[in-house]
Design a protein around this motif. Structure first.
Motif, short mmCIF file in Angstrom:
data_model
loop_
_atom_site.label_atom_id
_atom_site.label_comp_id
_atom_site.label_asym_id
_atom_site.label_seq_id
_atom_site.Cartn_x
_atom_site.Cartn_y
_atom_site.Cartn_z
N THR A 1 5.62 2.93 5.58
CA THR A 1 7.23 4.06 4.38
C THR A 1 7.71 2.92 4.33
O THR A 1 9.06 3.68 3.42
CB THR A 1 6.98 4.62 6.35
OG1 THR A 1 8.19 3.62 7.34
CG2 THR A 1 6.31 5.13 7.01
N ARG A 2 8.41 2.21 4.68
CA ARG A 2 9.64 0.90 3.42
C ARG A 2 8.77 1.13 2.16
O ARG A 2 9.66 1.65 1.21
CB ARG A 2 9.81 -0.33 4.38
CG ARG A 2 10.42 -1.29 3.89
CD ARG A 2 11.04 -1.42 4.55
NE ARG A 2 10.13 -3.21 5.10
CZ ARG A 2 9.42 -2.78 6.13
NH1 ARG A 2 10.22 -2.20 7.48
NH2 ARG A 2 8.14 -3.96 6.47
N GLY A 3 7.74 0.77 1.92
CA GLY A 3 6.79 0.50 0.55
C GLY A 3 6.97 1.75 0.12
O GLY A 3 7.61 2.09 -1.17
N TYR A 4 6.36 3.01 0.83
CA TYR A 4 6.74 4.55 -0.07
C TYR A 4 7.95 4.65 0.07
O TYR A 4 8.13 5.51 -1.00
CB TYR A 4 5.99 4.71 1.38
CG TYR A 4 5.47 6.69 0.69
CD1 TYR A 4 4.73 6.92 0.30
CD2 TYR A 4 6.59 7.99 0.71
CE1 TYR A 4 4.24 8.28 -0.34
CE2 TYR A 4 6.56 9.13 -0.03
CZ TYR A 4 4.91 8.98 -0.64
OH TYR A 4 4.46 10.63 -0.63
N LEU B 1 9.10 6.96 -3.58
CA LEU B 1 9.49 8.46 -3.25
C LEU B 1 10.16 8.40 -2.04
O LEU B 1 10.44 7.84 -1.48
CB LEU B 1 8.04 8.94 -3.40
CG LEU B 1 7.39 9.58 -5.01
CD1 LEU B 1 6.35 10.17 -4.48
CD2 LEU B 1 7.93 10.40 -5.41
N ASP B 2 10.89 10.02 -1.96
CA ASP B 2 11.74 9.95 -1.31
C ASP B 2 10.49 10.32 0.09
O ASP B 2 9.84 11.32 -0.27
CB ASP B 2 12.67 11.04 -1.24
CG ASP B 2 13.42 11.75 0.07
OD1 ASP B 2 13.77 11.16 0.77
OD2 ASP B 2 13.12 12.70 0.40
N HIS C 1 0.61 9.69 -5.46
CA HIS C 1 1.70 10.75 -5.51
C HIS C 1 2.18 11.20 -6.65
O HIS C 1 2.60 12.94 -6.18
CB HIS C 1 2.04 10.43 -3.69
CG HIS C 1 0.91 10.61 -2.79
ND1 HIS C 1 1.71 10.24 -1.80
CD2 HIS C 1 -0.42 10.58 -2.78
CE1 HIS C 1 1.16 10.23 -0.18
NE2 HIS C 1 -0.27 10.23 -1.18
N GLU C 2 3.32 10.19 -6.37
CA GLU C 2 4.03 11.15 -8.30
C GLU C 2 3.50 10.79 -8.99
O GLU C 2 3.80 12.01 -9.80
CB GLU C 2 5.52 9.31 -8.31
CG GLU C 2 5.85 9.79 -9.23
CD GLU C 2 6.56 8.44 -9.44
OE1 GLU C 2 7.75 8.75 -9.26
OE2 GLU C 2 6.13 7.80 -10.11
N LEU D 1 0.68 -1.25 0.01
CA LEU D 1 -0.25 -0.14 -0.13
C LEU D 1 0.91 1.06 -0.19
O LEU D 1 0.25 2.32 -0.62
CB LEU D 1 -0.49 -0.39 1.28
CG LEU D 1 -1.54 1.83 1.47
CD1 LEU D 1 -2.59 1.40 0.24
CD2 LEU D 1 -2.98 1.13 3.03
N GLY D 2 1.74 1.76 0.55
CA GLY D 2 2.71 2.88 0.41
C GLY D 2 3.48 2.84 -0.45
O GLY D 2 3.79 3.56 -1.34
N ALA D 3 3.98 1.52 -1.50
CA ALA D 3 4.28 1.82 -2.86
C ALA D 3 3.27 2.53 -3.22
O ALA D 3 3.44 2.96 -5.09
CB ALA D 3 4.93 0.25 -3.18
#
Length: 311
Positions: free
Chosen positions: A250-253, A257-258, A126-127, A118-120
């Motif tokens: 956050t790991r997936g995000y 993205l940064d 967002h990107e 889900l984070g990714a």
């Protein structure tokens, strides 16, 4: 009334006379499953509540979820046009038909693992939002402090939430003030604030063993990117595995993205921002099943979470 609206809307679509609708749920909008024995097709019909989104706003929602699928490879439902090509069947209750996507809500035993995916996915959304050239006339809500908790209070005032008495008002009032101040310091620059889904909770995710689809963009609009994480733990903020879920997210995000460390430090600000907004939502939606089930207990648990956050 919604059933009659749904039946009338079906006449506008390329369906056989044998097509039938069955209620799935009533939340903000009313959602139906459409089964057409004549064609063997299944679809989803959404009957919009009155007075929330104008047709142009609904078309803007549909434009983004379509662009996410076509440009960024995010699995979102295709919009099925009416016979005359309209994406929104306008009337006293506007209607939209979507393709039926397979899958179920992510199971609790996989929450930590699934939150990395889900984070990714959220980062890819967002990107896309940052670089997407929005079509002319694009219009959606803004989910800033005033819209959520302040002068606009789009879902009602948290002070009118179920079970909010003097003690709760004092604790949640301190939370409100702290959130307002922290959000003001955090700022709403383009690197932190933009087009978001705004309701990425478990009920709006479908997993089928091959990946995750994102549905129900009805609340999408302009807000803090980290609000999408706050919304992802809606109603389960108290679960003991939430810190692990956030780490996984956050790991997936960051695989896409940064996410600056200074932003990461504010994650619980957005979890509590969403939580207080849901106290207001439950108070103004007491006829909805999930609001009725959670009731004053959600307010009581919110006070406990607020005390932990504030200390």
């Amino acid at each position: 009334m919604e059933d009659e609206v749904a039946r009338r809307a079906m006449l506008r679509y390329d369906l056989s006379p044998e097509a039938v609708v069955a209620l799935i749920n009533i939340s903000e909008n009313t959602t139906y499953r459409v089964d057409d024995p004549g064609t063997g097709r299944t679809a989803i019909l959404r009957v919009h509540r009155p007075g929330y989104h104008a047709p142009d706003s609904i078309r803007s929602e549909l434009a983004w979820l379509t662009a996410l699928r076509e440009d960024a490879g995010i699995s979102t439902p295709k919009v099925i046009p009416a016979r005359d090509g309209s994406l929104v069947v306008e009337g006293p209750r506007d209607c939209v038909m979507f393709e039926y996507l397979p899958g179920t809500e992510p199971p609790e035993h996989r929450l930590v693992e699934d939150f990395e995916e889900l984070g990714a996915i959220t980062a890819r959304m967002h990107e896309h939002a940052r670089r997407w050239r929005r079509p002319p006339g694009f219009t959606r809500f803004t989910w800033d402090y005033d819209a959520a908790l302040g002068s606009v209070a789009r879902w009602g005032r948290w002070q009118d939430g179920l079970g909010v008495g003097p003690a709760e008002r004092e604790i949640l009032g301190r939370l409100d003030t702290t959130l307002r101040d922290r959000l003001a310091r955090f700022g709403a620059g383009p690197e932190r604030f933009g087009l978001i889904h705004a309701d990425l909770r478990l009920a709006n995710l479908l997993t089928d063993g091959h990946g995750t689809s994102v549905i129900d963009f009805d609340d999408c609009g302009f807000g803090w990117y980290l609000y999408d994480l706050g919304a992802a733990v809606s109603f389960i903020e108290h679960y003991p595995q939430v810190p692990e879920m956030i780490d996984s997210w956050t790991r997936g995000y960051r695989s896409v993205l940064d996410l600056p460390a200074v932003d990461e430090q504010e994650i619980w600000t957005f979890v509590m921002f969403r939580r207080l907004l849901l106290v207001a939502w439950i108070g103004s939606h007491s006829s909805v099943d999930v609001a009725r089930e959670l009731g004053a207990g959600y307010t009581r648990d919110s006070c406990d979470l607020a005390e932990r956050f504030l200390t």
